[in-house]
Structure formats: structure tokens, C-alpha cells
Design an enzyme around this catalytic site. Structure first.
Site, mmCIF file in Angstrom:
data_model
loop_
_atom_site.group_PDB
_atom_site.id
_atom_site.type_symbol
_atom_site.label_atom_id
_atom_site.label_comp_id
_atom_site.label_asym_id
_atom_site.label_seq_id
_atom_site.Cartn_x
_atom_site.Cartn_y
_atom_site.Cartn_z
ATOM 1 N N ARG A 174 36.969 44.137 6.980
ATOM 2 C CA ARG A 174 35.892 44.318 7.327
ATOM 3 C C ARG A 174 36.009 43.526 8.483
ATOM 4 O O ARG A 174 34.649 43.704 9.930
ATOM 5 C CB ARG A 174 34.646 44.011 6.410
ATOM 6 C CG ARG A 174 34.563 45.738 6.258
ATOM 7 C CD ARG A 174 32.791 45.583 4.993
ATOM 8 N NE ARG A 174 32.920 45.066 3.962
ATOM 9 C CZ ARG A 174 33.128 44.751 3.079
ATOM 10 N NH1 ARG A 174 33.658 46.214 2.803
ATOM 11 N NH2 ARG A 174 33.060 44.566 1.876
ATOM 12 N N PHE A 227 32.906 57.860 6.346
ATOM 13 C CA PHE A 227 32.696 57.297 5.028
ATOM 14 C C PHE A 227 31.703 56.383 4.818
ATOM 15 O O PHE A 227 32.403 54.712 3.989
ATOM 16 C CB PHE A 227 33.790 56.941 4.592
ATOM 17 C CG PHE A 227 34.779 59.295 4.607
ATOM 18 C CD1 PHE A 227 34.317 60.113 3.881
ATOM 19 C CD2 PHE A 227 35.611 59.254 5.424
ATOM 20 C CE1 PHE A 227 35.114 61.443 3.765
ATOM 21 C CE2 PHE A 227 36.544 60.231 5.337
ATOM 22 C CZ PHE A 227 36.102 61.255 4.603
ATOM 23 N N ASP A 261 27.956 59.433 6.220
ATOM 24 C CA ASP A 261 28.259 59.628 4.351
ATOM 25 C C ASP A 261 27.185 60.624 4.274
ATOM 26 O O ASP A 261 26.291 61.219 4.682
ATOM 27 C CB ASP A 261 28.149 58.174 3.804
ATOM 28 C CG ASP A 261 28.688 58.336 2.796
ATOM 29 O OD1 ASP A 261 29.749 57.223 1.914
ATOM 30 O OD2 ASP A 261 28.023 58.698 1.937
ATOM 31 N N ASN A 308 29.087 65.932 5.512
ATOM 32 C CA ASN A 308 29.974 65.354 4.922
ATOM 33 C C ASN A 308 31.417 64.626 6.181
ATOM 34 O O ASN A 308 31.137 65.806 7.332
ATOM 35 C CB ASN A 308 30.643 66.991 4.450
ATOM 36 C CG ASN A 308 31.581 67.043 3.721
ATOM 37 O OD1 ASN A 308 32.913 66.761 5.024
ATOM 38 N ND2 ASN A 308 32.209 67.971 2.728
ATOM 39 N N ALA A 309 31.816 63.928 5.670
ATOM 40 C CA ALA A 309 32.519 63.266 6.470
ATOM 41 C C ALA A 309 33.698 64.797 7.333
ATOM 42 O O ALA A 309 33.480 64.046 8.099
ATOM 43 C CB ALA A 309 32.821 62.604 6.212
ATOM 44 N N ASP A 318 36.833 55.080 6.102
ATOM 45 C CA ASP A 318 36.783 54.593 4.360
ATOM 46 C C ASP A 318 37.145 55.382 3.268
ATOM 47 O O ASP A 318 35.773 54.627 2.666
ATOM 48 C CB ASP A 318 36.343 52.867 5.111
ATOM 49 C CG ASP A 318 36.855 52.305 3.085
ATOM 50 O OD1 ASP A 318 37.796 52.378 2.593
ATOM 51 O OD2 ASP A 318 35.732 51.280 2.367
ATOM 52 N N CYS A 326 42.448 54.134 -0.492
ATOM 53 C CA CYS A 326 42.561 52.972 -2.037
ATOM 54 C C CYS A 326 42.798 54.449 -2.999
ATOM 55 O O CYS A 326 42.599 53.458 -4.302
ATOM 56 C CB CYS A 326 41.160 53.339 -2.252
ATOM 57 S SG CYS A 326 39.751 54.279 -2.458
#
Length: 389
Positions: free
Chosen positions: A206, A222, A244, A272-273, A293, A333
Site C-alpha cells: 500500500r 475491490f 467494493d 460488483n467490481a 486487490d 492472494c
């Protein structure tokens, strides 16, 4: 006398440094679920001691390879102390960080995050349950927290044979709690937010992203509670839009912007991204800096193909939104997706977007999220800083 569990003949990752063994690698046993056992090779050679749970696909979780170690309350307290000392040394004055990172800290199934005066704990392995109080006592002695809260309403606990429940283990629950991160004040919902309330693994990423944001138009897809975008605004971004689907997360992001005096530079959209990226990218390049992200798109090997399609879609759309010469910071992730696979996603997305892309940096999780060298899955976070021409 410690019960003994034996590996079947053949190659095994645990013999090459991995901290676990799968159910199919072991001779079936009537040992008590959650018990501490000695693991041996098929020839009787000692491998290590750890938790056994036949209900879990990962049936053996390694604690130690030292044949002389006695696994008791003091052993667990010593491991917690070692993990905390490492963070004290590396992180100095940070008030929010991960204290214990499961296998990488020789405490499989244990997650502990620190948010100022609060500690949040996750126990994801049945074998840890008898030692929970000893772990709490160690954390109290080290940190003197106002409270220790257990986040236990997660699906993996049911697979381990643990109840799905959240509970206060010590002191008083303070939630939301306010922390400082790189000059920005963030309010964290430790009792009801995602995971333990905040994504500490992206701390350094970040800041790096914010250093690139001065004078730029920024989108943050997101965005969760807005940490990426808030730092960008703090570091001089002209305007930031955060997107988001979680209404509560957006409300928290808006409050974070207000308490930092950044609301005039920021706006947040509950959407909804995927849909937002698709609709906005059809309008052509609009932003100098983009941030992607998303949450993990897969938690099993069976769903990797679909996850790769999802990552390609959002990155293709993200690239189309970036003005020539701009920057896209994109993360995954999903630990089932390797760094190589993620880079291939960026390659394919750039090809379909017809945008030349250069990868400037390959980044990962922060120092408080160490990786176990025998467990590639523990390097789960991939963060790429890309120039889009």
C-alpha cells in the site's frame, strides 16, 4: 509415551522440508484426533512431532523435528515468544501487524494479529485447542492487550472438528479499533470485518503504491475499507474512486476518508467490481493509476482454471482503463496460483487488451507474514507493479 504415526514407503514432501503430510501418505491409525504424535518413516526413522487429525486432508501438521522437544504449554509459550520477538525487532513502532503466521512460525493453524490494544486470534487446527489458554497467557504477558478476541466462525474449523464461534478470550472487546498506518488513521472492525478485520499482508505494498499516486487519477477495485486508496489520497492523488460489493466495507471506507480529512479527494461506490470494470473500461482509458486487490478467487486446486479466467478478465479491464504511461498495481492472494501463473495472466491480458505492459516490480507479503521455505503455498501473495503503455 507419545503415540507413533508412520509414513507409507515412497517420496514425501515432509521429508524435503514441508511442514505437513496428507492423510493418504499415512498408514491409517486409531489415534485420537487432535493428539500429538511422533511421525516416523516407513523404516522407523524419526521425522518429527506434530498434530494428528484423520478428519482433515492434511492429517499431520509438524511442530518440531527435534526428537528431544517436549510439546507442552511451555513449548507453545516459547514459540509465541519467539514470533513476537522477531516482530519487535523487524517492525519497531508499527502498532498493527501479524504476530503469529501459522506454519512459518512453527505454530500450524495459529494466526494472531495485533491491532493497537487488541489481539485477534484464529485457531484452525484441532490440536491447538488444549493449548489455547497457554497461548493466551503468553500473549497477555508479552503485549498486555486490552482484549484478545477469537475469530472462529470459519469453514475450515468445521472440517477440523472445531465449533464455529467467535468469542472473547481475555479482557474487553474493543471494536472498532483505530490504528495508524503510514500516516493514515484506519478504523478496523475486529469483530465483524473480513478475516481478522484488515489485510495486514499488503502494508508495504500500500505504501509503495501511494508513493506512485501523486497528482494522479486513481481507481481502487475491490477496495474493502479503502486502505490502498486512502494512502494514495494522503500521498497526493488528485482523485480516488473505490469500488467494493460489501456495503459495510464501503461505509467503513467512507468513515475512514472522513476521519482523515480526505473525503474531498475520494468517492466510494457499492458495486460488483467485475461489472464496474467491464462498464467503465468500455469507455476507454480514464485513470493514471489502477489498483486490483481482489479476494482469493480459488481455495482449491480444482477451481484454478476458473480463477485464472477471473484474474485475466479483471486485469484486461484494468489495463483498458489506464491511460498510456500509467501504472496498474495488481495482486493475487490465491495460494493455488503461482507467481509464474499470475505473470502469465498479465501477459495474456495485455495481449488481449492490445496494451504493451512492463512489470516494474514483483512484490509479496510483508515481513510479518514470513514464508516457510519447504511450503511454497506460504508465499501466497503476489503483487505486481506494471507500467501500461
Amino acid at each position: 509415551m507419545t503415540d507413533v504415526l508412520r509414513l507409507k514407503p515412497g517420496p514425501h514432501r515432509i521429508l524435503e522440508g514441508a511442514p505437513w503430510a496428507y492423510r493418504g501418505e499415512l498408514y491409517h491409525s486409531n489415534l485420537q484426533p487432535g493428539s500429538i504424535v511422533a511421525l516416523e518413516e516407513s523404516n522407523g526413522r524419526f521425522v518429527g512431532r506434530g498434530f494428528f487429525n484423520p478428519a482433515s486432508l492434511i492429517a499431520f501438521r509438524l511442530l518440531t523435528r527435534n526428537v528431544h522437544d517436549v510439546i507442552d504449554d511451555h513449548w507453545f509459550q516459547a514459540r509465541v515468544g519467539e514470533a513476537a520477538r522477531l516482530r519487535f525487532e523487524l517492525l519497531k513502532d508499527r502498532e498493527a501487524y501479524r504476530v503469529v503466521n501459522s506454519e512459518a512460525d512453527q505454530l500450524p493453524g495459529l494466526i494472531v494479529d495485533k491491532y493497537g490494544p487488541m489481539l485477534v486470534m484464529e485457531i484452525l487446527s484441532l490440536g491447538l485447542q488444549p493449548f489455547r489458554q497457554a497461548i493466551v497467557e503468553a500473549l497477555v504477558d508479552i503485549y498486555h492487550p486490552q482484549g484478545i478476541y477469537e475469530r472462529g466462525d470459519v469453514a475450515v474449523r468445521a472440517k477440523e472438528g472445531l465449533p464455529r464461534e467467535d468469542q472473547l478470550l481475555y479482557g474487553t472487546l474493543v471494536s472498532p479499533v483505530t490504528i495508524q498506518e503510514n500516516g493514515v488513521s484506519l478504523t478496523i472492525d475486529v469483530a465483524g470485518g473480513q478475516k481478522t478485520g484488515h489485510f495486514l499482508d499488503q502494508y508495504a505494498n500500500r505504501k509503495r503504491t501511494a508513493e506512485l499516486a501523486g497528482g494522479k487519477e486513481v481507481f481502487d477495485a475491490f477496495c474493502h475499507t479503502g486502505a490502498f486508496g486512502l494512502l494514495c489520497a494522503k500521498y497526493g492523488a488528485k482523485h480516488v474512486i473505490g469500488i467494493d460489493i460489501d456495503e459495510r466495507a464501503i461505509a467503513r471506507a467512507q468513515e475512514n476518508a472522513r476521519q482523515n480529512g480526505l473525503e474531498q479527494h475520494m468517492e466510494f461506490v457499492t458495486a460488483n467490481a467485475f461489472d464496474w470494470l467491464r462498464q467503465e473500461s468500455d469507455k476507454g482509458p480514464q485513470y493514471d493509476l489502477g489498483i486490483l486487490d481482489p479476494p482469493a478467487f480459488t481455495k482449491s486446486k480444482d477451481a484454478v482454471a476458473g480463477a485464472l479466467r477471473g484474474y485475466k478478465e479483471i486485469n484486461l479491464r484494468g489495463m483498458k482503463l489506464i491511460k498510456p504511461g500509467g501504472i496498474l498495481v495488481t495482486s493475487s492472494c490465491s495460494y493455488h496460483i503461482s507467481e509464474t501463473q499470475f505473470i502469465e495472466v498479465i501477459r495474456d491480458a495485455a495481449k488481449d487488451a492490445k496494451r504493451p505492459v512492463k512489470i516494474l516490480e514483483i512484490r509479496g507479503q510483508g515481513l510479518d507474514h514470513p514464508m516457510a521455505p519447504g511450503l511454497p503455498e506460504s508465499r501466497y501473495l503476489k503483487c505486481l507493479v506494471c507500467a501500461v503503455d
